[in-house]
Write a protein that holds these residues in place. Structure first.
Motif, PDB file in Angstrom:
ATOM      1  N   ALA A  94      86.515  68.996   9.377  1.00 38.69           N
ATOM      2  CA  ALA A  94      85.374  69.049   8.466  1.00 38.69           C
ATOM      3  C   ALA A  94      85.020  70.503   8.222  1.00 38.69           C
ATOM      4  O   ALA A  94      85.088  71.329   9.130  1.00 38.69           O
ATOM      5  CB  ALA A  94      84.178  68.302   9.040  1.00 38.69           C
ATOM      6  N   GLY A  95      84.671  70.808   6.998  1.00 39.53           N
ATOM      7  CA  GLY A  95      84.238  72.149   6.622  1.00 39.53           C
ATOM      8  C   GLY A  95      82.853  72.080   6.006  1.00 39.53           C
ATOM      9  O   GLY A  95      82.451  71.044   5.470  1.00 39.53           O
ATOM     10  N   THR A  96      82.128  73.172   6.104  1.00 42.83           N
ATOM     11  CA  THR A  96      80.794  73.237   5.493  1.00 42.83           C
ATOM     12  C   THR A  96      80.703  74.464   4.604  1.00 42.83           C
ATOM     13  O   THR A  96      81.441  75.445   4.786  1.00 42.83           O
ATOM     14  CB  THR A  96      79.679  73.290   6.557  1.00 42.83           C
ATOM     15  OG1 THR A  96      79.876  74.436   7.387  1.00 42.83           O
ATOM     16  CG2 THR A  96      79.666  72.030   7.410  1.00 42.83           C
ATOM     17  N   LEU A  97      79.782  74.385   3.653  1.00 41.59           N
ATOM     18  CA  LEU A  97      79.638  75.431   2.648  1.00 41.59           C
ATOM     19  C   LEU A  97      78.265  75.274   2.006  1.00 41.59           C
ATOM     20  O   LEU A  97      77.728  74.166   1.937  1.00 41.59           O
ATOM     21  CB  LEU A  97      80.721  75.240   1.581  1.00 41.59           C
ATOM     22  CG  LEU A  97      80.930  76.265   0.507  1.00 41.59           C
ATOM     23  CD1 LEU A  97      81.445  77.575   1.101  1.00 41.59           C
ATOM     24  CD2 LEU A  97      81.956  75.745  -0.494  1.00 41.59           C
ATOM     25  N   LYS A  98      77.698  76.364   1.551  1.00 39.77           N
ATOM     26  CA  LYS A  98      76.462  76.325   0.776  1.00 39.77           C
ATOM     27  C   LYS A  98      76.814  76.679  -0.661  1.00 39.77           C
ATOM     28  O   LYS A  98      77.556  77.638  -0.908  1.00 39.77           O
ATOM     29  CB  LYS A  98      75.438  77.313   1.330  1.00 39.77           C
ATOM     30  CG  LYS A  98      74.110  77.279   0.603  1.00 39.77           C
ATOM     31  CD  LYS A  98      73.113  78.222   1.240  1.00 39.77           C
ATOM     32  CE  LYS A  98      71.784  78.162   0.505  1.00 39.77           C
ATOM     33  NZ  LYS A  98      70.786  79.041   1.122  1.00 39.77           N
ATOM     34  N   MET A 110      72.236  73.983  -2.253  1.00 45.68           N
ATOM     35  CA  MET A 110      72.409  72.808  -1.409  1.00 45.68           C
ATOM     36  C   MET A 110      73.644  72.969  -0.518  1.00 45.68           C
ATOM     37  O   MET A 110      74.596  73.640  -0.875  1.00 45.68           O
ATOM     38  CB  MET A 110      72.526  71.548  -2.269  1.00 45.68           C
ATOM     39  CG  MET A 110      72.419  70.255  -1.458  1.00 45.68           C
ATOM     40  SD  MET A 110      72.222  68.782  -2.501  1.00 45.68           S
ATOM     41  CE  MET A 110      70.439  68.817  -2.727  1.00 45.68           C
ATOM     42  N   GLY A 111      73.610  72.329   0.641  1.00 47.45           N
ATOM     43  CA  GLY A 111      74.734  72.350   1.567  1.00 47.45           C
ATOM     44  C   GLY A 111      75.799  71.337   1.191  1.00 47.45           C
ATOM     45  O   GLY A 111      75.518  70.308   0.581  1.00 47.45           O
ATOM     46  N   LEU A 112      77.042  71.639   1.583  1.00 43.27           N
ATOM     47  CA  LEU A 112      78.188  70.767   1.335  1.00 43.27           C
ATOM     48  C   LEU A 112      78.956  70.548   2.626  1.00 43.27           C
ATOM     49  O   LEU A 112      78.964  71.398   3.519  1.00 43.27           O
ATOM     50  CB  LEU A 112      79.144  71.402   0.330  1.00 43.27           C
ATOM     51  CG  LEU A 112      78.636  71.693  -1.062  1.00 43.27           C
ATOM     52  CD1 LEU A 112      79.656  72.506  -1.820  1.00 43.27           C
ATOM     53  CD2 LEU A 112      78.326  70.399  -1.792  1.00 43.27           C
ATOM     54  N   ARG A 113      79.642  69.419   2.691  1.00 45.69           N
ATOM     55  CA  ARG A 113      80.544  69.112   3.796  1.00 45.69           C
ATOM     56  C   ARG A 113      81.789  68.440   3.221  1.00 45.69           C
ATOM     57  O   ARG A 113      81.666  67.535   2.393  1.00 45.69           O
ATOM     58  CB  ARG A 113      79.861  68.185   4.805  1.00 45.69           C
ATOM     59  CG  ARG A 113      80.686  67.887   6.041  1.00 45.69           C
ATOM     60  CD  ARG A 113      79.922  67.029   7.057  1.00 45.69           C
ATOM     61  NE  ARG A 113      79.934  65.614   6.690  1.00 45.69           N
ATOM     62  CZ  ARG A 113      78.937  64.939   6.117  1.00 45.69           C
ATOM     63  NH1 ARG A 113      77.804  65.542   5.815  1.00 45.69           N
ATOM     64  NH2 ARG A 113      79.050  63.666   5.819  1.00 45.69           N
ATOM     65  N   ALA A 114      82.947  68.898   3.616  1.00 43.11           N
ATOM     66  CA  ALA A 114      84.206  68.242   3.259  1.00 43.11           C
ATOM     67  C   ALA A 114      84.791  67.658   4.533  1.00 43.11           C
ATOM     68  O   ALA A 114      84.811  68.320   5.574  1.00 43.11           O
ATOM     69  CB  ALA A 114      85.182  69.226   2.633  1.00 43.11           C
ATOM     70  N   GLU A 115      85.245  66.417   4.444  1.00 43.50           N
ATOM     71  CA  GLU A 115      85.907  65.749   5.565  1.00 43.50           C
ATOM     72  C   GLU A 115      87.300  65.352   5.113  1.00 43.50           C
ATOM     73  O   GLU A 115      87.449  64.671   4.090  1.00 43.50           O
ATOM     74  CB  GLU A 115      85.119  64.517   5.997  1.00 43.50           C
ATOM     75  CG  GLU A 115      83.744  64.841   6.538  1.00 43.50           C
ATOM     76  CD  GLU A 115      82.953  63.609   6.944  1.00 43.50           C
ATOM     77  OE1 GLU A 115      83.475  62.476   6.837  1.00 43.50           O
ATOM     78  OE2 GLU A 115      81.795  63.786   7.365  1.00 43.50           O
ATOM     79  N   VAL A 116      88.308  65.807   5.863  1.00 37.51           N
ATOM     80  CA  VAL A 116      89.692  65.501   5.512  1.00 37.51           C
ATOM     81  C   VAL A 116      90.408  64.911   6.717  1.00 37.51           C
ATOM     82  O   VAL A 116      90.102  65.240   7.856  1.00 37.51           O
ATOM     83  CB  VAL A 116      90.442  66.760   4.999  1.00 37.51           C
ATOM     84  CG1 VAL A 116      89.691  67.391   3.829  1.00 37.51           C
ATOM     85  CG2 VAL A 116      90.668  67.783   6.081  1.00 37.51           C
ATOM     86  N   GLU A 120      87.102  63.639   1.370  1.00 34.76           N
ATOM     87  CA  GLU A 120      85.778  63.275   0.891  1.00 34.76           C
ATOM     88  C   GLU A 120      84.897  64.521   0.908  1.00 34.76           C
ATOM     89  O   GLU A 120      85.051  65.372   1.782  1.00 34.76           O
ATOM     90  CB  GLU A 120      85.131  62.205   1.770  1.00 34.76           C
ATOM     91  CG  GLU A 120      85.839  60.873   1.736  1.00 34.76           C
ATOM     92  CD  GLU A 120      85.185  59.851   2.644  1.00 34.76           C
ATOM     93  OE1 GLU A 120      84.913  58.741   2.168  1.00 34.76           O
ATOM     94  OE2 GLU A 120      84.951  60.186   3.826  1.00 34.76           O
ATOM     95  N   ALA A 121      83.975  64.595  -0.051  1.00 34.88           N
ATOM     96  CA  ALA A 121      83.029  65.707  -0.107  1.00 34.88           C
ATOM     97  C   ALA A 121      81.618  65.133  -0.233  1.00 34.88           C
ATOM     98  O   ALA A 121      81.391  64.152  -0.948  1.00 34.88           O
ATOM     99  CB  ALA A 121      83.334  66.623  -1.283  1.00 34.88           C
TER     100      ALA A 121
END
Length: 138
Positions: free
Chosen positions: A12-16, A84-90, A105-106
């Motif tokens: 999982a990655g996170t990003l703003k 807003m914050g983001l999360r990607a799950e792969v 998924e994002a």
């Protein structure tokens, strides 16, 4: 490729979302985007998902190996504002020789914004770059 490169790997990655990641700022050369709504760009979502896939398998590649994207099939179903914050799950769902398949998924702080699949190919970086340089020379 290391023998640890197997289906089931997850990351999982996170990003703003920064203003530079919104549709009007995708590229100054792509002027059609200039007057679009200032929301997280699909192009940036794809890049974020690809980066998360690269991070997922980085420790499972051999010396001199990398991956390149070969196919992406992702829906982008909800707008996300800057800040807003983001999360990607792969998750790696398939390994067939040098071809890798991921379920992706994002999400933003409210919920799901995109999902689909992504394929990457494992390459020998030196060999790959030699072919790119040959192509550039014509």
């Amino acid at each position: 490729m290391k023998d640890t490169l197997k289906p089931g790997l997850k990351h999982a990655g996170t990003l703003k979302v920064l203003p530079s990641m919104t549709v009007p700022n995708v590229s100054a050369e792509l002027t059609a985007f200039a007057d679009m709504p200032p929301v997280f760009a699909t192009a940036m979502m794809v890049g974020f998902i690809e980066a998360t896939c690269i991070e997922c398998i980085a420790n499972h590649l051999g010396d001199g190996e990398h991956t390149v994207g070969t196919h992406i099939n992702i829906s982008h179903t909800a707008a996300t504002p800057a800040g807003m914050g983001l999360r990607a799950e792969v998750s790696l769902t398939g390994v067939e020789r040098r071809m890798l398949t991921f379920k992706v998924e994002a999400f933003d702080d409210v919920g799901l914004i995109g999902k689909g699949s992504h394929h990457r190919a494992v390459i020998d970086l030196d060999r790959f770059m030699a072919k790119v340089e040959e192509k550039a020379r014509g």
